[in-house]
Design a protein around this motif. Structure first.
Motif, PDB file in Angstrom:
ATOM      1  N   UNK A   1     -19.230  -7.728 -38.657  1.00 58.69           N
ATOM      2  CA  UNK A   1     -20.120  -8.179 -39.724  1.00 58.69           C
ATOM      3  C   UNK A   1     -21.460  -8.647 -39.170  1.00 58.69           C
ATOM      4  N   UNK A   2     -21.426  -9.332 -38.042  1.00 58.82           N
ATOM      5  CA  UNK A   2     -22.653  -9.858 -37.443  1.00 58.82           C
ATOM      6  C   UNK A   2     -23.644  -8.757 -37.132  1.00 58.82           C
ATOM      7  N   UNK A   3     -23.141  -7.612 -36.649  1.00 56.65           N
ATOM      8  CA  UNK A   3     -24.020  -6.542 -36.187  1.00 56.65           C
ATOM      9  C   UNK A   3     -24.260  -5.459 -37.228  1.00 56.65           C
ATOM     10  N   UNK A   4     -23.415  -5.406 -38.262  1.00 54.76           N
ATOM     11  CA  UNK A   4     -23.508  -4.301 -39.210  1.00 54.76           C
ATOM     12  C   UNK A   4     -23.794  -4.807 -40.620  1.00 54.76           C
ATOM     13  N   UNK A   5     -24.911  -5.522 -40.757  1.00 54.67           N
ATOM     14  CA  UNK A   5     -25.454  -5.900 -42.054  1.00 54.67           C
ATOM     15  C   UNK A   5     -24.507  -6.781 -42.862  1.00 54.67           C
ATOM     16  N   UNK A   6     -23.810  -7.691 -42.180  1.00 53.89           N
ATOM     17  CA  UNK A   6     -22.945  -8.680 -42.829  1.00 53.89           C
ATOM     18  C   UNK A   6     -21.828  -8.066 -43.665  1.00 53.89           C
ATOM     19  N   UNK A   7     -21.317  -6.924 -43.203  1.00 49.17           N
ATOM     20  CA  UNK A   7     -20.201  -6.309 -43.908  1.00 49.17           C
ATOM     21  C   UNK A   7     -19.355  -5.516 -42.917  1.00 49.17           C
ATOM     22  N   UNK A   8     -18.090  -5.323 -43.291  1.00 45.39           N
ATOM     23  CA  UNK A   8     -17.158  -4.523 -42.489  1.00 45.39           C
ATOM     24  C   UNK A   8     -16.735  -3.335 -43.342  1.00 45.39           C
ATOM     25  N   UNK A   9     -17.042  -2.148 -42.891  1.00 45.03           N
ATOM     26  CA  UNK A   9     -16.807  -0.939 -43.670  1.00 45.03           C
ATOM     27  C   UNK A   9     -15.624  -0.167 -43.115  1.00 45.03           C
ATOM     28  N   UNK A  10     -14.736   0.224 -44.015  1.00 46.69           N
ATOM     29  CA  UNK A  10     -13.634   1.108 -43.657  1.00 46.69           C
ATOM     30  C   UNK A  10     -14.106   2.540 -43.852  1.00 46.69           C
ATOM     31  N   UNK A  11     -14.122   3.323 -42.772  1.00 43.72           N
ATOM     32  CA  UNK A  11     -14.638   4.681 -42.881  1.00 43.72           C
ATOM     33  C   UNK A  11     -13.535   5.718 -42.676  1.00 43.72           C
ATOM     34  N   UNK A  12     -13.252   5.991 -41.440  1.00 37.83           N
ATOM     35  CA  UNK A  12     -12.478   7.190 -41.118  1.00 37.83           C
ATOM     36  C   UNK A  12     -10.992   7.023 -41.427  1.00 37.83           C
ATOM     37  N   UNK A  13     -10.392   8.107 -41.902  1.00 37.12           N
ATOM     38  CA  UNK A  13      -8.965   8.173 -42.199  1.00 37.12           C
ATOM     39  C   UNK A  13      -8.328   9.087 -41.159  1.00 37.12           C
ATOM     40  N   UNK A  14      -7.461   8.523 -40.348  1.00 34.27           N
ATOM     41  CA  UNK A  14      -6.860   9.260 -39.231  1.00 34.27           C
ATOM     42  C   UNK A  14      -5.401   9.598 -39.533  1.00 34.27           C
ATOM     43  N   UNK A  15      -5.029  10.837 -39.248  1.00 30.91           N
ATOM     44  CA  UNK A  15      -3.653  11.282 -39.434  1.00 30.91           C
ATOM     45  C   UNK A  15      -3.108  11.704 -38.072  1.00 30.91           C
ATOM     46  N   UNK A  16      -2.460  10.764 -37.394  1.00 30.07           N
ATOM     47  CA  UNK A  16      -1.884  11.073 -36.092  1.00 30.07           C
ATOM     48  C   UNK A  16      -0.685  11.991 -36.244  1.00 30.07           C
ATOM     49  N   UNK A  17      -0.510  12.893 -35.292  1.00 26.23           N
ATOM     50  CA  UNK A  17       0.552  13.889 -35.378  1.00 26.23           C
ATOM     51  C   UNK A  17       1.583  13.770 -34.259  1.00 26.23           C
ATOM     52  N   UNK A  18       1.374  12.903 -33.298  1.00 28.71           N
ATOM     53  CA  UNK A  18       2.141  12.937 -32.052  1.00 28.71           C
ATOM     54  C   UNK A  18       3.485  12.233 -32.196  1.00 28.71           C
ATOM     55  N   UNK A  19       4.556  13.016 -32.204  1.00 29.04           N
ATOM     56  CA  UNK A  19       5.892  12.464 -32.342  1.00 29.04           C
ATOM     57  C   UNK A  19       6.426  11.873 -31.041  1.00 29.04           C
ATOM     58  N   UNK A  20       5.688  12.017 -29.943  1.00 27.52           N
ATOM     59  CA  UNK A  20       6.096  11.374 -28.704  1.00 27.52           C
ATOM     60  C   UNK A  20       5.743   9.902 -28.668  1.00 27.52           C
ATOM     61  N   UNK A  21       4.944   9.440 -29.660  1.00 31.58           N
ATOM     62  CA  UNK A  21       4.510   8.048 -29.727  1.00 31.58           C
ATOM     63  C   UNK A  21       5.026   7.456 -31.036  1.00 31.58           C
ATOM     64  N   UNK A  22       5.571   6.262 -30.975  1.00 27.18           N
ATOM     65  CA  UNK A  22       6.069   5.596 -32.172  1.00 27.18           C
ATOM     66  C   UNK A  22       6.004   4.094 -31.956  1.00 27.18           C
ATOM     67  N   UNK A  23       6.405   3.336 -32.957  1.00 30.26           N
ATOM     68  CA  UNK A  23       6.413   1.879 -32.813  1.00 30.26           C
ATOM     69  C   UNK A  23       7.511   1.436 -31.858  1.00 30.26           C
ATOM     70  N   UNK A  24       8.446   2.311 -31.577  1.00 28.89           N
ATOM     71  CA  UNK A  24       9.468   2.032 -30.575  1.00 28.89           C
ATOM     72  C   UNK A  24       9.089   2.638 -29.224  1.00 28.89           C
ATOM     73  N   UNK A  25       8.405   3.769 -29.245  1.00 31.43           N
ATOM     74  CA  UNK A  25       7.984   4.494 -28.037  1.00 31.43           C
ATOM     75  C   UNK A  25       6.485   4.242 -27.842  1.00 31.43           C
ATOM     76  N   UNK A  26       6.147   3.035 -27.409  1.00 34.37           N
ATOM     77  CA  UNK A  26       4.777   2.538 -27.438  1.00 34.37           C
ATOM     78  C   UNK A  26       3.984   2.986 -26.219  1.00 34.37           C
TER      79      UNK A  26
END
Length: 344
Positions: free
Chosen positions: A257-282
Motif C-alpha cells: 500500500x505504501x508504494x502502490x498508491x495506498x491500495x493493494x490490488x489483486x491481479x493475476x489468477x494462477x492455475x498451478x498444474x504440478x501434481x508433484x507439489x502439494x500441501x503435504x509434498x511441500x
C-alpha cells in the motif's frame, strides 16, 4: 542407487531428451552447455545426475560456475548459435552482469532451462523436488489447453474455500497464458519446477468476495504456512480485518500500500498444474511452491504480460503470491477443481 537417486536420474534424462529434445535429429549436433554450482545439497544432487546424462554427449560443455570468469562465461554463452541449449542449476541466481543469464539468452534464441533458488529447498524436501520435476508433459499440455479454452470463453469464475468464503469474478478474462515446459512451441526458456497457466480479469471492478488464505511468502523467499485467515476483495482491492491475520501479512499489505498508491490490488489468477507439489509434498521456496496443483493469486500492480492496465506513470513495484484454502472452483459453469485435483 537408492529411490531418490533413481528419480533424479530419470527426471534429468527426461528433461534433456523429452523437454529439450537434445538428441533429436534436428538438434543432436547443437551445443549444450550445462552450468552449475555446488553450494547447496540440492544443487549437488541435481548436478550429479545432469552430468551423468550429459558427460558422453558430443558438443557438450560442463561448467562449474564458481571456477570460471564471469566475463569469459558470458562471452562463451552469447556466442552460441541459435537453438543451442543452456541448462542452469543455481543455488540462488547466476548473474553475468546486471541481468540473469536467462535474460541475456532469451533475446538470442538460445534455449535456456533453469533451476533456481535451490538453497531454499530444505534437505528433507529433496525427494519432493524430484517428484516436482518428473516428466508429465503430455498430461500437462492437455490439461493446460483445456483450462485455456475454458478461460478464454468464460464470462465468470468462482472460487470457494473450505470455510465457505467465495471469490466471484464476472465479465471476461485476458488471454490465458500457458507455461508447460514444451519447447516444441518454440518458447525459449523455462524455470523448473514448471507447469502453470495464468490470466486475469479484464475489468478489475468485477472481482469481489472473500478468500481464506493459508500461505504466503516471507522475507526469506520461503513459504509461510498459517492458520487460514480471511481477506476481503472489493473491486480487486484487498483488505483484511481478520483477528487471526498474522503480523507479517499485515506488514506485507502495508508495504504494498505504501508504494502502490495506498491500495493493494489483486491481479493475476494462477492455475498451478504440478501434481508433484502439494500441501503435504511441500517445497519451501516460494518460486517452486507456486506451481502447486490448484489456484493462487498475486497481489501487485506490476505486470509484464498484461501491462496496459495501468499507466506507466503509476508506481508498479510488487508481486506477492498468496495461497487460498480452496475447496473447489468453477470456470463458467464447469467445475474444474475439487479435493486438490483437477476434474476436467
Amino acid at each position: 542407487m537408492n529411490k531418490i537417486e533413481e528419480k533424479f536420474l530419470e527426471a534429468t534424462k527426461n528433461i534433456l531428451e523429452k523437454n529439450l529434445g537434445i538428441n533429436k535429429s534436428e538438434y543432436v549436433d547443437n551445443t549444450v552447455i550445462f552450468v552449475y554450482d555446488l553450494e547447496s545439497k540440492l544443487s549437488i544432487e541435481l548436478s550429479k545426475w545432469y552430468i551423468a546424462n550429459l558427460q558422453d554427449r558430443k558438443n557438450t560443455l560442463l561448467i562449474d560456475y564458481n571456477k570460471v570468469d564471469n566475463l569469459e562465461l558470458k562471452e562463451q554463452l552469447l556466442w552460441l548459435k541459435e537453438w543451442s541449449t543452456v541448462v542452469l542449476v543455481q543455488s540462488t541466481n547466476f548473474r553475468l552482469d546486471n541481468f540473469r543469464i536467462r535474460l541475456n539468452l532469451h533475446n538470442r534464441w538460445i534455449w535456456c532451462l533453469e533451476h533456481t533458488h535451490l538453497i531454499y529447498i530444505k534437505d528433507d524436501q529433496i525427494e519432493n523436488y524430484a517428484d516436482a520435476i518428473e516428466y508429465r508433459m503430455p498430461f500437462y499440455d492437455e490439461l493446460s489447453l483445456k483450462l485455456k479454452k475454458l478461460s478464454d470463453n468464460a464470462d465468470n469464475m468462482r472460487f470457494i474455500c473450505n470455510d465457505g468464503s467465495e471469490l466471484f469474478i464476472e465479465w471476461w478474462f485476458e488471454d490465458m497464458k500457458q507455461n508447460t515446459g514444451n519447447y516444441e512451441w518454440k518458447r525459449r526458456w523455462w524455470t523448473f519446477p514448471i507447469w502453470e497457466n495464468f490470466t486475469e480479469a479484464v475489468d478489475f471492478d468485477k472481482v469481489n468476495g472473500e478468500l481464506c488464505v493459508y500461505a504466503y511468502p516471507g522475507s526469506d523467499l520461503q513459504v509461510n504456512f498459517e492458520k487460514p485467515f480471511k481477506i476481503q476483495i472489493n473491486n480487486s482491492k484487498v483488505t483484511c480485518n481478520d483477528k487471526d491475520m498474522p503480523e507479517w501479512f499485515w506488514k506485507v499489505l502495508e508495504m504494498i500500500s505504501k508504494w502502490e498508491n495506498n491500495e493493494v490490488v489483486l491481479r493475476e489468477l494462477w492455475f498451478g498444474l504440478n501434481y508433484g507439489i502439494s500441501r503435504e509434498n511441500v517445497l519451501s521456496d516460494i518460486n517452486a511452491y507456486e506451481r502447486i496443483a490448484g489456484f493462487h493469486l498475486s497481489l501487485w500492480k506490476k505486470h509484464q504480460i498484461y501491462r496496459k492496465k495501468y499507466k506507466k506513470t503509476e508506481i508498479q513495484r510488487y508481486h506477492i503470491d498468496i495461497f487460498p484454502d480452496i475447496k473447489e472452483f468453477y470456470i463458467g459453469e464447469t467445475k474444474v477443481f475439487e479435493n486438490e485435483k483437477y476434474i476436467i
